[in-house]
Design a protein around this motif. Sequence first.
Motif, mmCIF file in Angstrom:
data_model
loop_
_atom_site.group_PDB
_atom_site.id
_atom_site.type_symbol
_atom_site.label_atom_id
_atom_site.label_comp_id
_atom_site.label_asym_id
_atom_site.label_seq_id
_atom_site.Cartn_x
_atom_site.Cartn_y
_atom_site.Cartn_z
ATOM 1 N N ALA A 133 -66.472 129.682 49.091
ATOM 2 C CA ALA A 133 -67.157 130.466 50.117
ATOM 3 C C ALA A 133 -68.582 130.793 49.704
ATOM 4 C CB ALA A 133 -66.372 131.754 50.379
ATOM 5 N N TYR A 134 -68.764 131.144 48.450
ATOM 6 C CA TYR A 134 -70.086 131.544 47.958
ATOM 7 C C TYR A 134 -71.086 130.393 48.051
ATOM 8 C CZ TYR A 134 -73.653 133.298 44.704
ATOM 9 O OH TYR A 134 -74.845 133.696 44.133
ATOM 10 N N PHE A 135 -70.754 129.268 47.436
ATOM 11 C CA PHE A 135 -71.702 128.153 47.427
ATOM 12 C C PHE A 135 -71.805 127.490 48.796
ATOM 13 C CE2 PHE A 135 -70.721 128.426 42.828
ATOM 14 C CZ PHE A 135 -72.012 128.616 42.369
ATOM 15 N N GLY A 136 -70.689 127.461 49.534
ATOM 16 C CA GLY A 136 -70.737 126.890 50.874
ATOM 17 C C GLY A 136 -71.642 127.673 51.792
ATOM 18 N N MET A 137 -71.625 128.989 51.664
ATOM 19 C CA MET A 137 -72.465 129.816 52.526
ATOM 20 C C MET A 137 -73.916 129.826 52.047
ATOM 21 S SD MET A 137 -72.374 131.531 55.342
ATOM 22 C CE MET A 137 -70.704 132.110 55.695
ATOM 23 N N LEU A 138 -74.130 130.063 50.743
ATOM 24 C CA LEU A 138 -75.497 130.230 50.255
ATOM 25 C C LEU A 138 -76.242 128.917 50.069
ATOM 26 C CD1 LEU A 138 -74.282 133.086 49.669
ATOM 27 C CD2 LEU A 138 -75.854 133.203 47.739
ATOM 28 N N VAL A 158 -60.568 131.183 51.879
ATOM 29 C CA VAL A 158 -61.992 130.863 51.859
ATOM 30 C C VAL A 158 -62.712 131.582 52.995
ATOM 31 C CG1 VAL A 158 -63.707 129.025 52.088
ATOM 32 C CG2 VAL A 158 -61.638 128.628 50.749
ATOM 33 N N GLY A 159 -62.174 131.476 54.209
ATOM 34 C CA GLY A 159 -62.854 132.021 55.371
ATOM 35 C C GLY A 159 -63.075 133.513 55.304
ATOM 36 N N SER A 160 -62.099 134.257 54.769
ATOM 37 C CA SER A 160 -62.253 135.711 54.707
ATOM 38 C C SER A 160 -63.404 136.113 53.801
ATOM 39 C CB SER A 160 -60.950 136.357 54.220
ATOM 40 O OG SER A 160 -60.614 135.919 52.915
ATOM 41 N N ILE A 161 -63.648 135.339 52.747
ATOM 42 C CA ILE A 161 -64.753 135.627 51.837
ATOM 43 C C ILE A 161 -66.070 135.141 52.434
ATOM 44 C CG2 ILE A 161 -65.649 135.296 49.509
ATOM 45 C CD1 ILE A 161 -63.040 136.917 49.701
ATOM 46 N N ALA A 162 -66.057 133.945 53.034
ATOM 47 C CA ALA A 162 -67.281 133.401 53.622
ATOM 48 C C ALA A 162 -67.830 134.323 54.712
ATOM 49 C CB ALA A 162 -67.014 132.006 54.187
#
Length: 339
Positions: A133-138, A158-162
């Motif tokens: 989630a972190y790297f996918g979003m940022l 993943v989705g809840s964190i993203a």
Amino acid sequence: MTKMNRRWILRQRPVGDIADDDLQLVESPMPEPGDGEMLVRNVYLMVAPTNRVWMSQIDQYMAPVALGEVMRGVTMGVVVESSNPEFKPGDIVEGGMAWEEYSVTRTGRRIQMEYGLPLHAYASVLGNSGLTAYFGMLDIARPTAGNTVVVSAAAGGVGSIAGQIGKILGCRVVGIAGGESKCRLVRDRFGLDACVDYKGGNLLADLRAACPDGIDVDFENVGGDTMDAVLTLINPGASIALCGMISTYNASGDWWSPKMFRNVVMKRARIEGFLISDYRSRFPEALEVMAQWVRDGQLKYQVDIVDGIEQAPAALNRLFTGKNVGKQLVRLSPEPAIA
């Protein structure tokens, strides 16, 4: 008496949904570590949709699990014996091992437990799901403050964190989840601005109502009709981070292709797929940031734990039936005492 190790073997490749006879739970003698190896008592098996992909004979980023071989998996456990000078008994390690109670490996990511969080946090929000989630979003999605961001499977690991990272970045975030109880969790616990129930029968209309100014960023975990609805509503210059397409992984024929893929051209959108393994060298920087968010209360996480290695296939199926909430874990043995 020889101590035995229980493990799941892939007997045949699933056709559609995973069937009871696709995998077999077997017993084998306890493995012994050789030079440079360590024996790990697995505590958590981190179940993910990609496990289903590994069972299929398709072109993918790793070789499929061979028939008759132990099922590949990501586990977290405690070192029992070690001939590797970099690890000692009692160390907690995470790595690509297998669906088994004990594993022999040469490598692993040592879990330092320096953030004062329970072990299951390191298997979820501070594990591969949270890092994805972190790297996918940022790095991939790259939203800016004020953007409308949509996250599918918003109640998942993943989705809840993203979705929460999108909120931390100052975005308006709309989740997509299955059922009113999950949507309520997405709004009330994870703090998203809205959540659309894809089981409500009006996905496109409901998503349009939740995103009156269109969609600037899509963090895509589902594919299928869900991704089609999102692509219909993207704004010019939209960014799509393609993390997964879980709705297609049990398909017995060709994978679904989006009917609205033309909008990637018409709206000059950017779409990029990614794998968390590409970011392994940068895990420490992400963990520092995310651990602080958790401690500050900005980032909440939820784990869904089932007990016993015999539950591993059922736990994987929970991802495809939508029964899991948060990160799906299988607890294979008791957590070690942490000093």
